[in-house]
Design an enzyme around this catalytic site. Structure first.
Site, mmCIF file in Angstrom:
data_model
loop_
_atom_site.group_PDB
_atom_site.id
_atom_site.type_symbol
_atom_site.label_atom_id
_atom_site.label_comp_id
_atom_site.label_asym_id
_atom_site.label_seq_id
_atom_site.Cartn_x
_atom_site.Cartn_y
_atom_site.Cartn_z
ATOM 1 N N GLY A 44 7.406 -0.069 55.028
ATOM 2 C CA GLY A 44 6.367 0.463 54.137
ATOM 3 C C GLY A 44 5.129 -0.409 54.195
ATOM 4 O O GLY A 44 5.208 -1.640 54.325
ATOM 5 N N CYS A 73 10.181 12.826 62.680
ATOM 6 C CA CYS A 73 9.794 11.485 63.070
ATOM 7 C C CYS A 73 11.097 10.688 63.008
ATOM 8 O O CYS A 73 11.890 10.886 62.088
ATOM 9 C CB CYS A 73 8.774 10.921 62.087
ATOM 10 S SG CYS A 73 8.145 9.329 62.610
ATOM 11 N N ASN A 124 1.735 4.431 63.395
ATOM 12 C CA ASN A 124 2.774 3.396 63.418
ATOM 13 C C ASN A 124 3.820 3.643 64.506
ATOM 14 O O ASN A 124 4.871 3.031 64.501
ATOM 15 C CB ASN A 124 3.440 3.274 62.042
ATOM 16 C CG ASN A 124 4.055 4.574 61.585
ATOM 17 O OD1 ASN A 124 3.935 5.608 62.258
ATOM 18 N ND2 ASN A 124 4.715 4.557 60.452
ATOM 19 N N HIS A 125 3.552 4.546 65.436
ATOM 20 C CA HIS A 125 4.540 4.830 66.486
ATOM 21 C C HIS A 125 4.490 3.760 67.579
ATOM 22 O O HIS A 125 3.434 3.229 67.879
ATOM 23 C CB HIS A 125 4.282 6.227 67.067
ATOM 24 C CG HIS A 125 4.505 7.298 66.047
ATOM 25 N ND1 HIS A 125 3.937 8.541 66.113
ATOM 26 C CD2 HIS A 125 5.241 7.294 64.911
ATOM 27 C CE1 HIS A 125 4.315 9.252 65.071
ATOM 28 N NE2 HIS A 125 5.102 8.514 64.325
ATOM 29 N N ASN A 165 12.487 12.155 58.925
ATOM 30 C CA ASN A 165 11.715 13.201 58.227
ATOM 31 C C ASN A 165 12.371 14.544 58.536
ATOM 32 O O ASN A 165 12.064 15.157 59.558
ATOM 33 C CB ASN A 165 10.271 13.277 58.762
ATOM 34 C CG ASN A 165 9.341 12.242 58.153
ATOM 35 O OD1 ASN A 165 9.763 11.375 57.420
ATOM 36 N ND2 ASN A 165 8.067 12.372 58.459
ATOM 37 N N HIS A 182 14.125 3.795 55.376
ATOM 38 C CA HIS A 182 13.676 4.089 56.743
ATOM 39 C C HIS A 182 12.757 3.042 57.350
ATOM 40 O O HIS A 182 12.491 3.080 58.541
ATOM 41 C CB HIS A 182 13.034 5.463 56.823
ATOM 42 C CG HIS A 182 11.549 5.490 56.550
ATOM 43 N ND1 HIS A 182 10.987 5.008 55.403
ATOM 44 C CD2 HIS A 182 10.515 5.975 57.294
ATOM 45 C CE1 HIS A 182 9.678 5.188 55.444
ATOM 46 N NE2 HIS A 182 9.353 5.758 56.567
#
Lengths: 150, 485
Positions: free
Chosen positions: B411, B102, B207-208, B334, B408
């Protein structure tokens, strides 16, 4: 933790609840029989993905899964249903467990492939996980907990 | 899963660093990057325990680390960074995650915000039309045969470029050139291949996203210039991964690793930490299968880039050269990679797991693209769809401390269920439109799940990594148009 009642487990002793956590989702499953747990898990899974009432029973799929124990069998079962969805778009409406032991499950599903015109698209699920997996026999039957990666 | 306050004592090292002292079976200490204000939230789940659990694995080098966007994950925490030596160290699919590779890529353009605003709505509609998104999204125009898919797994983004999706120059601006070496399609199951056949070039759900934005603020002019960024410039962020193919590879290898952990007598604090020695057949096989899935993800983002460019051309008739939609960088968050690092003055190869953490290499590192060699690797940190995202750069301090890694993203703050509840009765699309942000989504549900307040403020996360010196702020991007899964 937030709870959504999809059926009242105290009345029917069979059903599921959603467990919600900041980045994740899980199911608490109740069943009078071992087979109930697997049927309810499948309904819970499809219920997260779409509005189950809109799924028609047009096609059948046979699913056989095996695992070293009954908890892992539940993970394997849900991951197999996710595989079926990704590979063929299949969404299940009626779930019939034909044979079950703690290491093997054979089931027949009636449902239809995803139709974007008719089916509401909700949350995508990446996988069922082994994290904090619970599976136990209780005075009322069976209970399980499984966490999904979404 | 159940929220239970962790009773692990943390030792404050400075304003941005907290140590999980080495106790019990831990082979090293834990190190969490956070401010004091973030701790109650971090303590509300089991993520600190997970940092400690990772520290018990054989061959761990340095600390078991967590970035400020740490939260509860499967086995390894999200935001976790852990490196293992190649002699007794392990590789774990749980340290990579289900969505292998990801990641995020960032495109720049020659357009400025005032030029783009009049065409914004058309542009977002074109993107939404051209890039399949949402649950079960598949491409009707690109169903790969098995031999083609196997080539994708071997070649990654280079496969896409070879087939007319993008330019050779794109490949110079992707982590690892968009192709992780050692990928072996024979080690990817038929089930994983089945899931990948028509998912290449699709966004997926959750969440893409693809986001059109503009450069709102520049913090370091020289570095922004090196990245080709200028104020008010239109940019595009693409965030997605390896889709069902990657999820299946992870699931397949977790089962293999559970057996392997028993076979090699590796004691696991949590089953989802299952792993095998890096040099064992199981370890090598997972690395080769993971590389294949990672290459699928690089190809996926490359194809989506092609359709982003096409969408711009459809609504902006000036042609590709005038648009200048060039790739700044593509970075994974990831992944596990064999990298060379210096530990206690000894240069050695280690396997660095980054799960919800981004590689952030310093200036002069040979793996930083030539164009950025003097300034450092671009790092892309997406925020939520209503606020902002960040472009950071890697630092020498990250090389010393975190195996060249940083945070990244923002959250989540609210569960998806809480977010749906918070969004009930509101038109999220209208609210965002009022802020000048056009959003299209495959599902109203997903948009509600992804409301801005469902996320923490990415500002706080970025403040920690900059304060700790493991990356530096370069630019802040503000969203204008978003397509969601």
């Amino acid at each position: 933790m937030l709870i959504v009642n999809n059926s009242d487990p105290h009345k029917s002793k069979s059903g599921y609840r959603l467990i919600a956590h900041s980045a994740d989702l899980g199911f608490r499953l109740y069943g009078e029989s071992l087979a109930d747990i697997f049927v309810n898990a499948a309904h819970a899974l499809y219920g997260v993905m779409t509005d189950r009432r809109k799924i028609r029973g047009l096609e059948c799929r046979e699913v056989v899964v095996e695992a070293p124990d009954v908890g892992d069998l539940l993970v394997e079962w849900l991951n197999q249903l996710l595989y079926l969805f990704d590979a063929t778009g299949f969404l299940g409406r009626d779930i019939e467990v034909q044979e079950i032991t703690s290491q093997r499950l054979q089931a027949r599903l009636r449902g239809e492939p995803l139709d974007e015109e008719r089916h509401q698209l909700n949350t995508g699920i990446k996988a069922a996980t082994y994290h904090n997996l619970e599976f136990k026999e209780t005075a009322d039957g069976w209970q399980a907990k499984i966490i999904l990666d979404i | 899963m159940k929220s239970k306050p962790a009773d692990i004592q943390l030792r404050r090292l400075d304003d941005y660093r907290w140590e999980v002292p080495q106790t019990g079976k831990m082979r090293t200490r834990g190190l969490i990057y956070a401010t004091r204000d973030m701790l109650p939230d971090i303590r509300s789940d089991q993520s600190i325990q997970q940092v400690a659990n990772v520290a018990t694995l054989p061959g761990i080098e340095g600390a078991s680390m967590a970035m400020p966007d740490i939260h509860w994950g499967y086995g390894f925490p999200i935001g976790g960074v852990a490196a293992f030596n190649l002699t007794e160290g392990v590789i774990s699919p749980g340290g990579v995650g289900y969505d292998i590779n990801c990641g995020v890529r960032l495109l720049r353009s020659n357009l400025s915000r005032p030029e783009a605003e009049p065409i914004l709505e058309d542009l977002v509609n074109a993107l939404f039309r051209n890039i399949p998104s949402g649950l079960g999204s598949r491409r009707k125009d690109l169903k790969l045969t098995t031999p083609m898919l196997r080539q994708v797994l071997r070649l990654g983004a280079a496969w896409a470029v070879k087939n007319g999706f993008g330019t050779a120059d794109d490949l110079l601006h992707i982590e690892a050139g968009g192709q992780i070496p050692g990928a072996d399609a024979d080690l990817v199951s038929d089930k994983a291949l089945d899931r990948g056949h028509d998912q290449l070039g699709t966004l997926g759900s959750g969440n893409h996203f693809v986001e059109v934005g503009y450069v709102q603020e520049i913090f370091d002019e020289a570095i922004a210039h090196a990245f080709g960024l200028f104020p008010q410039q239109i940019t595009v962020i693409i965030h997605t991964g390896s889709r069902g193919l990657g999820h299946q590879v992870c699931d397949d290898y977790i089962k293999i690793m559970m057996k392997a952990a028993a076979k090699y007598n590796i004691e696991l604090a949590d089953r989802q930490l299952c792993c095998a020695p890096i040099t064992s057949p199981e370890g090598e096989q997972y690395l080769a299968a993971m590389a294949a899935a990672a290459n699928f993800a690089f190809a996926n983002r490359q194809l989506i880039t092609h359709w982003v460019r096409e969408s711009f051309e459809q609504v902006w008739p000036a042609g590709p050269r005038a648009l200048g939609l060039e790739l700044i960088y593509d970075v994974a968050h990831n992944m596990a990679k064999i990298e060379t690092h210096t530990i206690n003055q000894v240069t050695q190869k280690v396997c660095v797991h980054r799960k919800g953490a981004t590689r952030a290499f310093a200036p002069h590192h040979p793996e930083v693209p030539e164009a950025y060699r003097e300034v450092g690797q671009p790092v892309l940190i997406p925020g939520d769809m209503g606020r902002y995202s960040y472009v950071l750069v890697g630092t020498p301090q990250a090389m010393v401390e975190t195996f060249g890694s940083t945070c990244h993203g923002a959250g989540r703050l609210l569960s998806r269920h809480q977010a749906l509840k918070a969004a009930k009765g509101r038109s999220i699309l209208q609210e965002l439109a009022a802020k000048g942000i056009v959003v299209r989504g495959a599902s109203r549900g997903t948009i509600a799940e992804e409301i801005p307040e469902a996320y923490k403020d990415v500002d706080n996360v970025v403040e920690v990594v900059e304060g700790a010196g493991i990356s530096r702020k370069v630019a802040k991007l503000h969203p204008l148009g978003v397509i969601k899964g």
